[in-house]
Design an enzyme around this catalytic site. Structure first.
Site, PDB file in Angstrom:
ATOM      1  N   ASP A 154      -2.553  -1.117   2.114  1.00  0.00           N
ATOM      2  CA  ASP A 154      -2.563  -1.291   3.575  1.00  0.00           C
ATOM      3  C   ASP A 154      -3.977  -1.432   4.142  1.00  0.00           C
ATOM      4  O   ASP A 154      -4.239  -1.043   5.286  1.00  0.00           O
ATOM      5  CB  ASP A 154      -1.836  -0.125   4.273  1.00  0.00           C
ATOM      6  CG  ASP A 154      -0.410   0.016   3.797  1.00  0.00           C
ATOM      7  OD1 ASP A 154       0.212  -1.025   3.535  1.00  0.00           O
ATOM      8  OD2 ASP A 154       0.077   1.155   3.693  1.00  0.00           O
ATOM      9  N   LYS A 208      -5.073  -6.538   3.745  1.00  0.00           N
ATOM     10  CA  LYS A 208      -5.193  -7.685   2.817  1.00  0.00           C
ATOM     11  C   LYS A 208      -4.602  -8.949   3.423  1.00  0.00           C
ATOM     12  O   LYS A 208      -5.178 -10.031   3.305  1.00  0.00           O
ATOM     13  CB  LYS A 208      -4.453  -7.367   1.496  1.00  0.00           C
ATOM     14  CG  LYS A 208      -5.042  -6.192   0.735  1.00  0.00           C
ATOM     15  CD  LYS A 208      -4.216  -5.853  -0.489  1.00  0.00           C
ATOM     16  CE  LYS A 208      -2.860  -5.279  -0.177  1.00  0.00           C
ATOM     17  NZ  LYS A 208      -2.879  -3.939   0.438  1.00  0.00           N
ATOM     18  N   GLY A 239       3.948  -4.436   2.236  1.00  0.00           N
ATOM     19  CA  GLY A 239       4.225  -4.814   3.618  1.00  0.00           C
ATOM     20  C   GLY A 239       2.950  -5.440   4.152  1.00  0.00           C
ATOM     21  O   GLY A 239       1.959  -4.747   4.341  1.00  0.00           O
ATOM     22  N   HIS A 240       2.947  -6.750   4.318  1.00  0.00           N
ATOM     23  CA  HIS A 240       1.726  -7.477   4.666  1.00  0.00           C
ATOM     24  C   HIS A 240       1.862  -8.077   6.067  1.00  0.00           C
ATOM     25  O   HIS A 240       2.733  -8.914   6.302  1.00  0.00           O
ATOM     26  CB  HIS A 240       1.461  -8.570   3.624  1.00  0.00           C
ATOM     27  CG  HIS A 240       1.082  -8.002   2.284  1.00  0.00           C
ATOM     28  ND1 HIS A 240       0.819  -8.781   1.190  1.00  0.00           N
ATOM     29  CD2 HIS A 240       0.900  -6.726   1.881  1.00  0.00           C
ATOM     30  CE1 HIS A 240       0.489  -7.993   0.167  1.00  0.00           C
ATOM     31  NE2 HIS A 240       0.543  -6.746   0.561  1.00  0.00           N
ATOM     32  N   GLN A 281      -0.576  -3.684  -2.802  1.00  0.00           N
ATOM     33  CA  GLN A 281      -0.991  -2.288  -3.014  1.00  0.00           C
ATOM     34  C   GLN A 281      -2.518  -2.193  -3.060  1.00  0.00           C
ATOM     35  O   GLN A 281      -3.187  -3.012  -2.444  1.00  0.00           O
ATOM     36  CB  GLN A 281      -0.336  -1.701  -4.285  1.00  0.00           C
ATOM     37  CG  GLN A 281       1.172  -1.490  -4.160  1.00  0.00           C
ATOM     38  CD  GLN A 281       1.998  -2.737  -4.383  1.00  0.00           C
ATOM     39  OE1 GLN A 281       1.814  -3.449  -5.350  1.00  0.00           O
ATOM     40  NE2 GLN A 281       2.923  -3.009  -3.490  1.00  0.00           N
TER      41      GLN A 281
END
Ligand code: GDP
Ligand code: IMO
Ligand code: MG
Length: 425
Positions: free
Chosen positions: A13, A16, A40-41, A224
């Site tokens: 988080d 990225k 989760g991006h 990650q």
């Protein structure tokens, strides 16, 4: 642009996706290479926010090709949902999103097992995202996985699902006292996914080789973060894949000689979701404030992220194991209101100064962070468009971080939007 790998340098988080979206302007092909829908991006373009779990974060740029590589474990239902959502918002992905045919599939028994194991572990739970990631990688390495190509072969899939379930159902019913899974509806459902995804299935390694040979620029999107890496992280409080830059080659079929640079994405402080050691954690009102200012809630599970000071020991390790050539420091604006900022410059354990993160988690839980205090800047950085626009103390803070971790700054992010990015020469 050089062929570049972008990785998280902390516990995930780091921002990225924002960095990928910005860098993708100068790339042709963007590739996810590990992890799955545990990621989760978040990308913010104008007033629109997108959260991706599987699709590379450059998909809103209509001329870019996106690839999900063989190192990812694919949940087809989640992918189809993401595609539908994008199409519903006017973004066509057909003809520019490709899926590696040899990618592993997350099956219903993986999700069930992930949840049952976590429940059984009680207070020793890892705090997984419950997306079946660990069990899917276990079966990959055990050579009992189902791959994307198998979803296109009705006879073969039926045989595989039936024989896998013979074993899994013993585990579910006898060990966990849970319900057995039925093969027939699973086979029917996954063949349907296969039919829908068939036009996107490709020999991704070959596609990438052709892209390289025709001078296209590749951007690899890590998921990650380094300290969640299954080998180099805070094992067992890690994810089940290699998250470091080296994994981009295994997870895409591109050789290391094709890569020229590695960008380590670094949050200007530290967060972690899930359990495990976190020496600079602020279990205080200040931690709560960082969570509020930074919007630190998981993009996949909605869980509150644990927040703390920047940890140079963590990022120094990330620089080493990834071969980071440039840092992208994000969320600098979140620190705008602080009069003083602490930075962890080292760890002590039983009076001794440590050179690296301990591999023994009991020792890691008990390290004593050594802090340096830097003055804050107490002004708004979110409108800065160049390095010169940043307040002096913000520049000093960032320069100190770079010095402590041993890598130069390539980019600074001062807000979630695409235009809130500052490049350094
Ligand atoms: P990822 O998993 O590394 O892609 O990061 P996430 O998307 O899970 O979390 C990063 C969050 O911070 C998202 O909500 C982003 O929109 C947001 N974000 C990214 N960069 C910045 C920044 O520089 N400042 C602020 N305030 N938010 C940012
Ligand atoms: P992105 O790509 C932050 C964490 C989970 C848990 C551990 C294992 O958005 O940075 P898993 O479901 O992978 O078996 O969970 O890893 N985790 C993440 N933490 N960001 C992520 O992804 C994460 N993906 C997994 O919270 O501690
Ligand atoms: Mg995330």
């Amino acid at each position: 642009m050089k062929n570049t790998i972008v990785v998280g340098s902390q516990w995930g988080d780091e921002g990225k996706a924002k960095v990928i979206d910005v860098l993708a302007e100068h790339a042709d092909v963007v590739i996810r290479f590990q992890g799955g829908a545990n990621a989760g991006h978040t990308v913010v373009v104008g007033d629109q926010e997108f959260v991706f779990h599987l699709i590379p974060s450059a998909i809103m740029r209509p001329t870019k090709t996106c690839v999900i590589g063989n190192g990812v474990v694919l949940d087809p239902a989640q992918l189809l949902h993401e595609i539908e959502e994008l199409e519903g918002r006017g973004f066509d992905v057909r003809g520019r999103l490709w899926l590696a045919e040899n990618m592993q599939i997350v099956m219903p028994w993986h999700v069930q097992l992930d949840k049952l194991k976590e429940k059984a572990a009680g207070k020793n739970a890892i705090g997984t995202t419950g997306r079946g990631i660990g069990p899917a990688y276990v079966d990959k390495v055990a050579r009992s996985g189902i791959r994307l190509i198998d979803l296109l072969d009705p006879e073969g899939l039926r045989f595989k699902v039936e024989s896998i379930l013979e074993e899994k159902n013993i585990l579910f019913t006898k060990v966990y006292e849970a319900e057995a899974l039925q093969a027939a509806p699973i086979v029917a459902q996954y063949l349907e996914y296969g039919r829908k995804l068939a036009p996107l299935v490709a020999n991704a390694a070959l596609l990438l080789e052709k892209a390289i040979k025709t001078g296209k620029h590749l951007l690899f999107e890590g998921a990650q973060g380094t300290i969640l890496d299954v080998d180099h992280g805070t094992y067992p409080y890690v994810t089940s894949s290699n998250t470091i830059a080296g994994s981009a080659c295994c997870g895409s079929g591109v050789g290391p000689t094709a890569i020229q640079s590695v960008i380590g994405v670094v949050k200007a402080y530290t967060t972690r979701v899930g359990n495990g050691p976190f020496p600079t954690e602020l279990d205080s009102e200040l931690g709560e404030s960082l969570r509020k200012w930074g919007g630190e809630y998981g993009a996949t599970t909605g869980r509150a992220r644990r927040c703390g000071w920047f940890d140079a020991m963590v990022v120094r390790k990330a620089v080493r194991v990834n071969g980071i050539t440039g840092l992208a420091i994000t969320k600098v604006d979140v620190l705008d209101q602080l009069p003083e900022i602490q930075v962890c410059v080292g760890y002590k354990s039983e009076g001794k100064v440590l050179e690296d993160l301990p591999m023994q988690m009991r020792e890691f839980e008990n390290v004593e962070p050594v802090y340096e205090t830097l003055p804050g800047w107490m002004s708004d950085t979110s409108k800065a468009v160049s390095w010169a626009d940043l307040p002096e103390n913000a520049k000093k803070y960032l320069e100190r971080l770079a010095e402590l971790v041993g890598a130069p700054i390539a980019m600074v992010s001062v807000g979630p939007r695409r235009d809130q990015a500052i490049f350094l020469p």
